[in-house]
Design a protein around this motif. Structure first.
Motif, PDB file in Angstrom:
ATOM      1  N   TYR A  62     -15.199  -7.741  -2.741  1.00  0.00           N
ATOM      2  CA  TYR A  62     -14.288  -6.684  -2.278  1.00  0.00           C
ATOM      3  C   TYR A  62     -15.001  -5.355  -2.582  1.00  0.00           C
ATOM      4  O   TYR A  62     -14.963  -4.872  -3.710  1.00  0.00           O
ATOM      5  N   ILE A  93     -15.687  -1.413  -2.610  1.00  0.00           N
ATOM      6  CA  ILE A  93     -14.852  -0.206  -2.626  1.00  0.00           C
ATOM      7  C   ILE A  93     -15.766   1.015  -2.595  1.00  0.00           C
ATOM      8  O   ILE A  93     -16.723   1.104  -3.367  1.00  0.00           O
ATOM      9  N   GLN A 139     -12.631  -1.462   0.886  1.00  0.00           N
ATOM     10  CA  GLN A 139     -11.613  -0.440   0.610  1.00  0.00           C
ATOM     11  C   GLN A 139     -12.222   0.953   0.714  1.00  0.00           C
ATOM     12  O   GLN A 139     -13.228   1.252   0.072  1.00  0.00           O
ATOM     13  N   ARG A 169     -11.904   4.410  -0.517  1.00  0.00           N
ATOM     14  CA  ARG A 169     -11.266   5.084  -1.649  1.00  0.00           C
ATOM     15  C   ARG A 169     -11.819   6.500  -1.742  1.00  0.00           C
ATOM     16  O   ARG A 169     -12.965   6.697  -2.132  1.00  0.00           O
ATOM     17  N   LYS A 180     -10.470  10.176  -3.255  1.00  0.00           N
ATOM     18  CA  LYS A 180      -9.393  10.781  -4.025  1.00  0.00           C
ATOM     19  C   LYS A 180      -9.205  12.259  -3.682  1.00  0.00           C
ATOM     20  O   LYS A 180      -8.428  12.942  -4.344  1.00  0.00           O
ATOM     21  N   ASN A 197      -7.163   3.058   0.389  1.00  0.00           N
ATOM     22  CA  ASN A 197      -6.595   3.252  -0.938  1.00  0.00           C
ATOM     23  C   ASN A 197      -5.520   4.338  -0.907  1.00  0.00           C
ATOM     24  O   ASN A 197      -5.715   5.403  -0.290  1.00  0.00           O
ATOM     25  N   ASP A 198      -4.411   4.075  -1.541  1.00  0.00           N
ATOM     26  CA  ASP A 198      -3.342   5.060  -1.824  1.00  0.00           C
ATOM     27  C   ASP A 198      -2.482   5.477  -0.632  1.00  0.00           C
ATOM     28  O   ASP A 198      -1.376   5.944  -0.830  1.00  0.00           O
ATOM     29  N   HIS A 237      -4.118  -0.409  -0.322  1.00  0.00           N
ATOM     30  CA  HIS A 237      -4.025  -0.768  -1.735  1.00  0.00           C
ATOM     31  C   HIS A 237      -3.198   0.292  -2.448  1.00  0.00           C
ATOM     32  O   HIS A 237      -3.500   1.487  -2.369  1.00  0.00           O
ATOM     33  N   LEU A 238      -2.167  -0.156  -3.166  1.00  0.00           N
ATOM     34  CA  LEU A 238      -1.266   0.773  -3.858  1.00  0.00           C
ATOM     35  C   LEU A 238      -1.284   0.531  -5.361  1.00  0.00           C
ATOM     36  O   LEU A 238      -1.111  -0.603  -5.823  1.00  0.00           O
ATOM     37  N   GLY A 239      -1.491   1.614  -6.117  1.00  0.00           N
ATOM     38  CA  GLY A 239      -1.365   1.550  -7.568  1.00  0.00           C
ATOM     39  C   GLY A 239       0.080   1.753  -7.968  1.00  0.00           C
ATOM     40  O   GLY A 239       0.967   1.939  -7.119  1.00  0.00           O
ATOM     41  N   TYR A 293      -2.198  -9.516  -2.276  1.00  0.00           N
ATOM     42  CA  TYR A 293      -3.013  -9.888  -3.434  1.00  0.00           C
ATOM     43  C   TYR A 293      -2.620  -8.986  -4.595  1.00  0.00           C
ATOM     44  O   TYR A 293      -2.025  -7.922  -4.400  1.00  0.00           O
ATOM     45  N   ALA A 344      -4.144  -7.134  -8.242  1.00  0.00           N
ATOM     46  CA  ALA A 344      -5.411  -6.708  -8.858  1.00  0.00           C
ATOM     47  C   ALA A 344      -5.215  -6.448 -10.344  1.00  0.00           C
ATOM     48  O   ALA A 344      -4.278  -5.739 -10.741  1.00  0.00           O
ATOM     49  N   ILE A 396     -11.223  -6.012 -11.246  1.00  0.00           N
ATOM     50  CA  ILE A 396     -11.902  -4.732 -11.045  1.00  0.00           C
ATOM     51  C   ILE A 396     -12.256  -4.108 -12.387  1.00  0.00           C
ATOM     52  O   ILE A 396     -11.660  -4.422 -13.409  1.00  0.00           O
ATOM     53  N   ALA A 422     -13.792  -6.868  -7.048  1.00  0.00           N
ATOM     54  CA  ALA A 422     -13.690  -5.505  -6.522  1.00  0.00           C
ATOM     55  C   ALA A 422     -14.696  -4.615  -7.252  1.00  0.00           C
ATOM     56  O   ALA A 422     -14.602  -4.434  -8.469  1.00  0.00           O
TER      57      ALA A 422
HETATM   58  C1  LIG Z   1      -8.747  -3.700  -5.751  1.00  0.00           C
HETATM   59  C2  LIG Z   1      -8.260  -2.502  -6.496  1.00  0.00           C
HETATM   60  N1  LIG Z   1      -7.716  -2.681  -7.702  1.00  0.00           N
HETATM   61  C3  LIG Z   1      -7.278  -1.612  -8.394  1.00  0.00           C
HETATM   62  C4  LIG Z   1      -7.389  -0.352  -7.875  1.00  0.00           C
HETATM   63  C5  LIG Z   1      -6.891   0.845  -8.632  1.00  0.00           C
HETATM   64  O1  LIG Z   1      -5.759   1.414  -7.984  1.00  0.00           O
HETATM   65  P1  LIG Z   1      -5.002   2.637  -8.713  1.00  0.00           P
HETATM   66  O2  LIG Z   1      -4.524   2.171 -10.037  1.00  0.00           O
HETATM   67  O3  LIG Z   1      -3.999   3.167  -7.781  1.00  0.00           O
HETATM   68  O4  LIG Z   1      -6.155   3.694  -8.948  1.00  0.00           O
HETATM   69  P2  LIG Z   1      -7.009   4.508  -7.843  1.00  0.00           P
HETATM   70  O5  LIG Z   1      -8.005   3.573  -7.247  1.00  0.00           O
HETATM   71  O6  LIG Z   1      -6.066   5.006  -6.783  1.00  0.00           O
HETATM   72  O7  LIG Z   1      -7.662   5.601  -8.598  1.00  0.00           O
HETATM   73  C6  LIG Z   1      -7.965  -0.219  -6.608  1.00  0.00           C
HETATM   74  N2  LIG Z   1      -8.115   0.985  -6.027  1.00  0.00           N
HETATM   75  N3  LIG Z   1      -8.386  -1.306  -5.935  1.00  0.00           N
END
Ligand SMILES: Cc1ncc(COP(=O)(O)OP(=O)(O)O)c(N)n1
Ligand SMILES: Cc1nc(C(=O)O)sc1CCOP(=O)(O)O
Ligand SMILES: [Mg+2]
Length: 207
Positions: A7, A9, A35, A37, A39, A67-68, A81-83, A123, A125, A160, A180
């Motif tokens: 995976y 990123i 992914q 990503r 920010k 991401n996000d 992908h959501l934290g 999935y 993480a 990850i 990841a």
């Molecule tokens: C596969 C995967 N796992 C965990 C994360 C982290 O997500 P998050 O906690 O929202 O942190 P950020 O990546 O947004 O800084 C991820 N992105 N991917």
């Protein structure tokens, strides 16, 4: 589609000026999920880069995950992908549809993974398993968590945090489905080396 393998990123700082070339090199070596990503809050650049990555992914038969940002994922028709602070899963599932891949960060907490499964995640993480250059402050997770997760959650497991070719094998042996990786894949100048690393990560799933 089986979620098992590398995976990859992206990281906007690490890949500045070589995002597309390094991602294509990784895709050449084999990537299960990619992914995007970023920010930053530069919406125009994010859209341009995500569109470019989607074209690359389509060429290599790889699924793109944003991401996000569920609205951007919906705009492109891809996964997200959501934290824990990126918004709830249930509305994201409604927005993206039943076939979209939606991932959820669960840190080292099995309860979060069970909740994510209930709310429609594709999935879960867990991390961070090792010291991470990219995100040194992420909460730590222990490899023993993986056997418990396998028993309690019927979803693919992504791992990850600081994963490299030198430390990844035990994670796979303990039940990880998706490795990841940011720095351990893309933290090198040579595109050929990115391809070699991608192949080597995938080879860990061969047996
Ligand atoms: C596969 C995967 N796992 C965990 C994360 C982290 O997500 P998050 O906690 O929202 O942190 P950020 O990546 O947004 O800084 C991820 N992105 N991917
Ligand atoms: C984005 C992210 N999330 C983490 C978590 O533990 O939730 S660790 C991490 C950074 C992953 O990058 P690298 O492979 O360079 O360590
Ligand atoms: Mg997030």
């Amino acid at each position: 589609m089986k979620l098992r393998g590398l995976y990859a990123i992206t990281d906007s700082q690490l890949l500045a000026g070589r995002l597309f070339s390094h991602v294509e090199a990784a895709l050449e070596g084999g990537v299960c999920l990619l992914q995007y990503r970023d920010k930053s809050d530069d919406a125009a650049r994010r859209l341009h880069e995500a569109e470019g990555l989607l074209k690359l992914c389509e060429r290599y038969g790889t699924q793109l995950i944003i991401n996000d940002d569920a609205p951007l994922a919906a705009h492109l028709g891809v996964g997200v992908h959501l934290g824990q602070t990126d918004g709830p899963l249930t509305p994201a599932r409604t927005l993206l549809g039943r076939d979209a891949i939606i991932g959820s960060t669960c840190h080292a907490q099995l309860e979060l993974a069970e909740q994510a499964a209930t709310e429609g995640a594709s999935y879960v993480a867990f991390g961070r398993f090792f010291n991470s250059v990219t995100k040194p402050g992420a909460p730590a997770a222990d490899i023993a968590l993986l056997a418990q997760a396998r028993a309690r959650v019927q979803l693919p497991i992504a791992v990850i945090g600081g994963i490299t070719l030198d430390n990844a094998a035990p994670l796979v042996a303990h039940g990880a489905d998706l490795l990841a990786v940011i720095h351990g894949l893309f933290g090198v100048d040579s595109a050929q080396e990115v391809t070699r690393r991608a192949r080597a990560f995938n080879a860990l799933f061969a047996s």
